[in-house]
Design a protein around this motif. Structure first.
Motif, PDB file in Angstrom:
ATOM      1  N   SER A   1       0.835  -1.199   0.000  1.00 19.41           N
ATOM      2  CA  SER A   1       0.000   0.000   0.000  1.00 19.41           C
ATOM      3  C   SER A   1       0.875   1.255   0.000  1.00 19.41           C
ATOM      4  CB  SER A   1      -0.970  -0.011   1.177  1.00 19.41           C
ATOM      5  OG  SER A   1      -0.247   0.023   2.386  1.00 19.41           O
TER       6      SER A   1
ATOM      7  N   GLN B   1       0.788   4.107  -2.925  1.00 16.28           N
ATOM      8  CA  GLN B   1       0.527   5.503  -2.546  1.00 16.28           C
ATOM      9  C   GLN B   1       1.690   6.410  -2.942  1.00 16.28           C
ATOM     10  OE1 GLN B   1      -0.319   5.660   1.665  1.00 16.28           O
ATOM     11  NE2 GLN B   1      -2.116   4.328   1.405  1.00 16.28           N
TER      12      GLN B   1
ATOM     13  N   SER C   1       1.869   6.743  -6.726  1.00 15.27           N
ATOM     14  CA  SER C   1       0.726   7.539  -7.175  1.00 15.27           C
ATOM     15  C   SER C   1       1.000   9.013  -6.917  1.00 15.27           C
ATOM     16  CB  SER C   1      -0.550   7.142  -6.422  1.00 15.27           C
ATOM     17  OG  SER C   1      -0.900   5.814  -6.713  1.00 15.27           O
ATOM     18  N   LYS C   2       1.558   9.273  -5.731  1.00 16.32           N
ATOM     19  CA  LYS C   2       1.824  10.661  -5.370  1.00 16.32           C
ATOM     20  C   LYS C   2       2.890  11.260  -6.293  1.00 16.32           C
ATOM     21  CE  LYS C   2       2.894  13.513  -1.380  1.00 16.32           C
ATOM     22  NZ  LYS C   2       3.576  13.512  -0.106  1.00 16.32           N
TER      23      LYS C   2
ATOM     24  N   GLU D   1      -3.695   8.314  -9.847  1.00 16.33           N
ATOM     25  CA  GLU D   1      -4.034   7.166  -9.019  1.00 16.33           C
ATOM     26  C   GLU D   1      -3.564   5.887  -9.723  1.00 16.33           C
ATOM     27  OE1 GLU D   1      -8.198   6.816  -8.202  1.00 16.33           O
ATOM     28  OE2 GLU D   1      -7.915   4.945  -7.111  1.00 16.33           O
TER      29      GLU D   1
END
Lengths: 183, 254
Positions: free
Chosen positions: B142, B146, B149-150, B155
């Motif tokens: 996860s 994340q 994605s950031k 996303e």
């Protein structure tokens, strides 16, 4: 949604309905429209399109990437057409199935105009017919038309002018009807 | 003040009818036509000719294409054409890792071809890595998603390729063409590795169909969708890569 992607047999695939096709394919409808207007007979028009595509496939390596593919294909069609005219394959313009099938004009007056136009087109010299169709039907710019026909823009303008005036005269009924040339 | 007399040439009248007259000249030509009814009648007749030609022949555009016209295209020696175009676009020059598009023509935009190339290079470099194939491992999945994605500003998702025997083992951040790119790495029980490379293409890059490249045993399937460029690289053959691409596509779309 669920079938957003699928394979097409041996040809490419589809993403969200955008099929990966040969680059010529999107131009075929317009090539057909032009060929039909030029020859007025469906089988022969599609023969011309087919000859054009086959020639274009053979010459594709010569196509300069980034230049106008549509104009390039029309130029090949023009050359194919001219060769056929020279060799006698396109000398005659036999009456056609086309006026019967397409389209259904709204009024009798329109219908007359369209039929007149078909008859008048047929009586234009091939080089005049080509110009008026490339400009008026295909809406190519004068420069594109000049490139397709490999003539100066000035020649395009003078052919266009003569073609339009001849059509206008023919359609206003000033001339006595001429016999259709058959065979 | 008297109006300057204007003259309008025959060529200009044609250009007016065909919408090829410079906008700045249109008003003058219209004013002139208002005073020259004969010329106005002629231009009106030409307009009618154009409209009639279109009314007569436009229906052809909506007709289905006869098979005899499309069939030669799918049989065409497309490789030669694509090879020529590829050479022109010079997108083969860097390392020559990628070949040319085998199927599904459409000359890929240079940027997209470069993305595929970067993905292929990244695959070759990192899939062979024994000690550090990934930067962040699956234990922190996860966090991995994340974080990437950031960094990409989109996303991201990790497609589940387990039905093909490939498990996610982690991922890394890579330099892309115009910014960061993400690489997710998968591995099957035999140790074969598969990578999914994701980058952000230039603004307004249109979606593309799948394209396939192959050289020296590395197969790459790549496409652009939803403002992201994707490239799957690995040993699987084209058909299998396409199946995997379905899964990846769905992971980002549903």
């Amino acid at each position: 949604m669920p079938s957003a992607i699928r394979l097409t047999a041996g040809h490419g695939c589809i993403v969200k309905g955008a099929m990966t096709t040969h680059p010529f394919e999107e131009h075929i409808p317009r090539l057909r429209r032009y060929a039909l207007a030029l020859l007025r007979e469906r089988t022969r028009a599609d023969d011309l399109v087919q000859d054009t595509l086959e020639r274009a496939l053979r010459k594709f390596t010569l196509f300069r990437h980034g230049s106008n593919l549509r104009a390039w294909l029309f130029a090949i069609m023009h050359n194919t057409f001219v060769n056929q005219v020279r060799s006698g394959r396109q000398q005659q313009f036999v009456d056609t199935e086309y006026d019967d099938s397409e389209p259904s004009p709204d009024t009798a007056e329109d219908s007359t105009t369209l039929r007149d136009l078909l008859g008048a087109l047929e009586r234009l010299a091939p080089e005049q017919r080509e110009v008026i169709l490339l400009v008026g039907l295909e809406q190519l710019s004068y420069e594109e038309t000049a490139r397709v026909l490999e003539v100066p823009v000035g020649t395009v303008m003078s052919r266009l002018s003569r073609a339009r005036e001849r059509l206008r005269t023919l359609m206003s009924g000033d001339t006595t009807p001429q016999l259709r040339r058959i065979k | 003040m008297t109006a300057k007399p204007i003259t309008v040439t025959d060529a200009e009248l044609h250009a007016y009818v065909d919408g090829q007259l410079p906008a700045t000249r249109v008003t003058e030509v219209e004013a002139w036509l208002a005073e020259h009814p004969d010329a106005a009648a002629r231009t009106q007749a030409w307009r009618t000719q154009n409209a009639a030609l279109q009314a007569l022949f436009d229906p052809v555009l909506d007709e289905p294409l006869p098979a005899r016209l499309t069939a030669p295209l799918s049989r065409s020696p497309i490789h030669r054409g694509v090879r020529a175009i590829a050479a022109t676009a010079a997108w083969l020059t860097v390392g020559g890792l990628l070949g040319y598009a085998l199927h599904g023509w459409q000359n890929p935009p240079v940027e997209i071809a470069q993305m595929a190339e970067r993905a292929a290079v990244a695959h070759v470099v990192y899939a062979a890595e024994v000690l550090h194939p990934v930067e962040v491992t699956i234990e922190q999945e996860s966090h991995l998603v994340q974080w990437l994605s950031k960094r990409l500003g989109r996303e991201l998702h990790t497609p589940d390729f387990s039905s093909f025997g490939y498990q996610l083992i982690g991922g890394r951040l890579l330099p892309g063409d115009k910014g960061p790119a993400a690489q997710f790495m998968y591995q099957n029980p035999h140790g074969a590795r598969l990578t999914l490379y994701v980058s952000v293409p230039g603004k307004d890059t249109p979606p593309t169909a799948f394209r396939y490249e192959e050289e020296n045993g590395t197969h790459v399937l790549y496409w652009v969708d939803r403002d992201l460029g994707f490239a799957l690289a690995g040993e699987p053959e084209r058909a299998r890569l396409l199946d995997l691409a379905h899964v990846a596509y769905q992971a980002f779309n549903f």
